[in-house]
Scaffold this motif. Structure first.
Motif, short mmCIF file in Angstrom:
data_model
loop_
_atom_site.label_atom_id
_atom_site.label_comp_id
_atom_site.label_asym_id
_atom_site.label_seq_id
_atom_site.Cartn_x
_atom_site.Cartn_y
_atom_site.Cartn_z
N LEU A 157 28.59 30.87 46.13
CA LEU A 157 29.78 31.51 45.57
C LEU A 157 29.38 32.69 44.68
CD1 LEU A 157 32.81 31.04 45.60
CD2 LEU A 157 32.58 29.76 43.51
N ASN A 158 28.34 32.46 43.88
CA ASN A 158 27.83 33.54 43.06
C ASN A 158 27.32 34.69 43.89
OD1 ASN A 158 27.94 33.38 40.24
ND2 ASN A 158 26.71 31.53 40.34
N LEU A 159 26.62 34.35 44.96
CA LEU A 159 26.02 35.38 45.81
C LEU A 159 27.07 36.36 46.29
CD1 LEU A 159 23.20 35.85 46.90
CD2 LEU A 159 23.87 34.70 48.97
N PHE A 160 28.21 35.83 46.76
CA PHE A 160 29.23 36.73 47.27
C PHE A 160 30.06 37.34 46.17
CE2 PHE A 160 28.18 36.17 51.42
CZ PHE A 160 28.12 34.84 51.79
N GLY A 161 30.32 36.58 45.13
CA GLY A 161 31.25 37.08 44.13
C GLY A 161 30.65 38.10 43.20
N LEU A 162 29.33 38.09 43.04
CA LEU A 162 28.75 39.02 42.09
C LEU A 162 28.58 40.42 42.66
CD1 LEU A 162 26.19 36.85 40.19
CD2 LEU A 162 28.30 37.80 39.38
N ARG A 163 28.83 40.57 43.94
CA ARG A 163 28.71 41.90 44.52
C ARG A 163 29.65 42.88 43.83
NH1 ARG A 163 29.41 41.71 50.75
NH2 ARG A 163 30.31 39.69 50.36
N GLY A 164 30.89 42.41 43.59
CA GLY A 164 31.85 43.29 42.93
C GLY A 164 31.38 43.64 41.54
N LEU A 165 30.85 42.63 40.83
CA LEU A 165 30.39 42.88 39.48
C LEU A 165 29.25 43.87 39.47
CD1 LEU A 165 30.88 41.90 36.62
CD2 LEU A 165 28.96 40.39 36.87
N TYR A 208 37.04 50.65 42.25
CA TYR A 208 36.66 50.16 40.94
C TYR A 208 37.81 49.44 40.26
CZ TYR A 208 32.29 52.75 40.88
OH TYR A 208 31.04 53.21 41.15
N SER A 209 39.00 50.06 40.29
CA SER A 209 40.08 49.42 39.55
C SER A 209 40.45 48.09 40.18
CB SER A 209 41.30 50.33 39.45
OG SER A 209 41.53 50.98 40.64
N GLN A 210 40.37 48.00 41.53
CA GLN A 210 40.72 46.72 42.13
C GLN A 210 39.67 45.66 41.86
OE1 GLN A 210 41.67 47.52 46.18
NE2 GLN A 210 43.85 47.46 45.69
N THR A 211 38.41 46.05 41.85
CA THR A 211 37.37 45.05 41.54
C THR A 211 37.54 44.53 40.13
OG1 THR A 211 35.90 46.32 42.95
CG2 THR A 211 34.93 44.63 41.57
N PHE A 212 37.74 45.46 39.21
CA PHE A 212 37.88 45.08 37.82
C PHE A 212 39.06 44.14 37.63
CE2 PHE A 212 36.81 45.53 33.54
CZ PHE A 212 37.96 45.67 32.78
N LEU A 213 40.20 44.52 38.26
CA LEU A 213 41.39 43.70 38.11
C LEU A 213 41.21 42.33 38.74
CD1 LEU A 213 44.50 45.92 38.59
CD2 LEU A 213 43.84 44.53 36.68
N SER A 214 40.45 42.25 39.84
CA SER A 214 40.30 40.93 40.45
C SER A 214 39.44 40.04 39.57
CB SER A 214 39.74 41.03 41.85
OG SER A 214 38.49 41.65 41.86
N ILE A 215 38.45 40.62 38.89
CA ILE A 215 37.64 39.80 38.00
C ILE A 215 38.48 39.29 36.83
CG2 ILE A 215 35.75 39.88 36.34
CD1 ILE A 215 34.23 41.59 38.21
N VAL A 216 39.22 40.20 36.22
CA VAL A 216 40.05 39.80 35.09
C VAL A 216 41.10 38.78 35.53
CG1 VAL A 216 41.80 40.66 33.51
CG2 VAL A 216 39.69 41.90 33.77
N GLY A 217 41.69 39.03 36.71
CA GLY A 217 42.68 38.10 37.24
C GLY A 217 42.10 36.73 37.49
N GLY A 218 40.84 36.69 37.94
CA GLY A 218 40.19 35.41 38.17
C GLY A 218 40.05 34.63 36.88
N VAL A 219 39.63 35.32 35.83
CA VAL A 219 39.47 34.63 34.55
C VAL A 219 40.82 34.12 34.04
CG1 VAL A 219 38.77 34.91 32.18
CG2 VAL A 219 37.42 35.92 33.98
N ILE A 220 41.85 34.94 34.20
CA ILE A 220 43.19 34.52 33.76
C ILE A 220 43.65 33.30 34.53
CG2 ILE A 220 45.60 35.19 33.75
CD1 ILE A 220 44.82 37.94 33.11
N ALA A 221 43.46 33.34 35.85
CA ALA A 221 43.91 32.21 36.66
C ALA A 221 43.19 30.94 36.27
CB ALA A 221 43.68 32.51 38.14
#
Lengths: 246, 118
Positions: free
Chosen positions: A175-183, B36-49
């Motif tokens: 899960l980390n492997l795929f999800g950290l790509r965006g980060l 960039y904005s969609q990636t950022f929002l999806s991360i923040v949205g994940g934490v919120i969820a």
């Protein structure tokens, strides 16, 4: 079987967080290492020339409608003329360029380096996870999955009555492997994220580039129908000016 | 977010009746802004969820809701004339939908576990 298992806080402290932190750090490390290891490759003059010819042909194709029809046709003949046109490559020569590219030692070394720098950290981390973090429930994924995923996600856990949502640390690793790509693309800036499939496609596509794209460009240039757009521009200018004035 | 967006958008086509002429560099830059904005929002949205304790379908609905809001926001930033900044509608609406999904799920799982299970 829908009660919530309460998991030890120690798992959170010593498994989830360290694993994520380690993966982020490895990604950053790999980025810097690949930057340092990038050897400067003297570009082959012939290949650069061919690339530039393709760019010129593409520009001609996109700007075709802005030049008068005679000028366009003259340029097109210059490119796709049978005898000395720039885009025309006789079949014998085409094969040569490709073979030469693959036997070039520098290029092979480069590809191997890129491959290795991708595969080794992944393999090492996976082995580390398997060795240290197996045999217990690591996390609960918030959405339900079917029974078929059980063998994939619950690898170290030998109880079959545990809900499929409780997964082992191996699946946390994936899960980390795929999800950290965006980060990574956010913190490392501009697509330096590790995208294995993209890199592999780039690498396999590189060898074929010059030879096939030349003939492809020639064909698409032949197809273009010239339609001179300039006569309409006076009306367009008039419309725009009118909008400005009124 | 606001600062990031302001410096991002660039006009990419001449006012066109029939002709569409695009500056490729600006088009690419606009794509990057969306990504960039969609990636950022999806991360923040994940934490919120995760913090709010959403389970199952509700979480995914939240993800799509956040993506829709970001699309609307981007369209509003482009002053509703999408064609002068992008070459087709699909870019601004559909492109990043599934790209941010994995990051969303990761951070959703992470936050959910930290807050609720442990």
């Amino acid at each position: 079987m829908a009660e919530d298992l309460v998991l030890d806080t120690a798992i959170r402290d010593w498994v989830l967080i360290p694993l994520s932190v380690v993966m982020v750090l490895i990604g950053v490390l790999r980025y810097f290492v690949s930057k340092l290891m990038r050897s400067y490759q003297v570009p082959d003059a012939k290949i650069v020339k061919e690339g530039q010819v393709i760019v010129r042909a593409r520009n001609l194709r996109s700007g075709a409608n802005f030049i008068p029809s005679k000028a366009f046709r003259a340029r097109r003949v210059y490119f796709s003329n049978e005898e000395n046109g720039l885009l025309f490559v006789p079949k014998g020569q085409a094969q040569n360029a490709q073979a030469q590219m693959f036997s070039d030692p520098n290029m092979a070394m480069d590809m191997m380096k890129k491959n290795l720098s991708m595969i080794i950290p992944q393999t090492l981390t996976f082995a580390w996870v398997n060795f240290f973090f197996s045999g217990f429930v690591a996390a609960k994924i918030p959405f339900p999955l079917t029974q078929r995923f059980r063998s994939m996600l619950q690898n170290g856990i030998d109880l079959s009555t545990v809900d499929v949502s409780y997964v082992s640390s191996r699946s946390w690793y994936f899960l980390n492997l795929f999800g950290l790509r965006g980060l990574f693309s956010l913190i490392l800036g501009e697509e330096n994220a590790m995208d294995d499939t993209q890199r592999m496609m780039q690498m396999s596509g590189f060898g074929f580039d010059p030879t096939k794209s030349l003939s492809a460009e020639k064909d698409s240039l032949d197809i273009v129908q010239h339609e001179w757009a300039l006569p309409k521009f006076e009306q367009r200018a008039e419309a725009v000016l009118r909008k400005l004035v009124s | 977010m606001a600062g990031h967006n302001e410096s991002g958008k660039k006009k990419s086509s001449e006012a066109a009746n029939d002709l569409q002429t695009f500056s490729a560099e600006n088009l690419q830059n606009n794509m990057k802004v969306i990504y960039y904005s969609q990636t950022f929002l999806s991360i923040v949205g994940g934490v919120i969820a995760g913090i709010l304790g959403f389970k199952g379908l509700a979480g995914f609905i939240l993800y799509f809701l956040i993506m829709a809001i970001s699309s609307v926001g981007l369209i509003a930033k482009a002053k509703f004339s999408v064609h002068s900044y992008f070459d087709c509608w699909n870019r601004i609406i559909f492109d990043g939908f599934f790209g941010g999904l994995m990051s969303f799920v990761l951070f959703w799982t992470f936050a959910y576990d930290i807050v609720h299970i442990f």
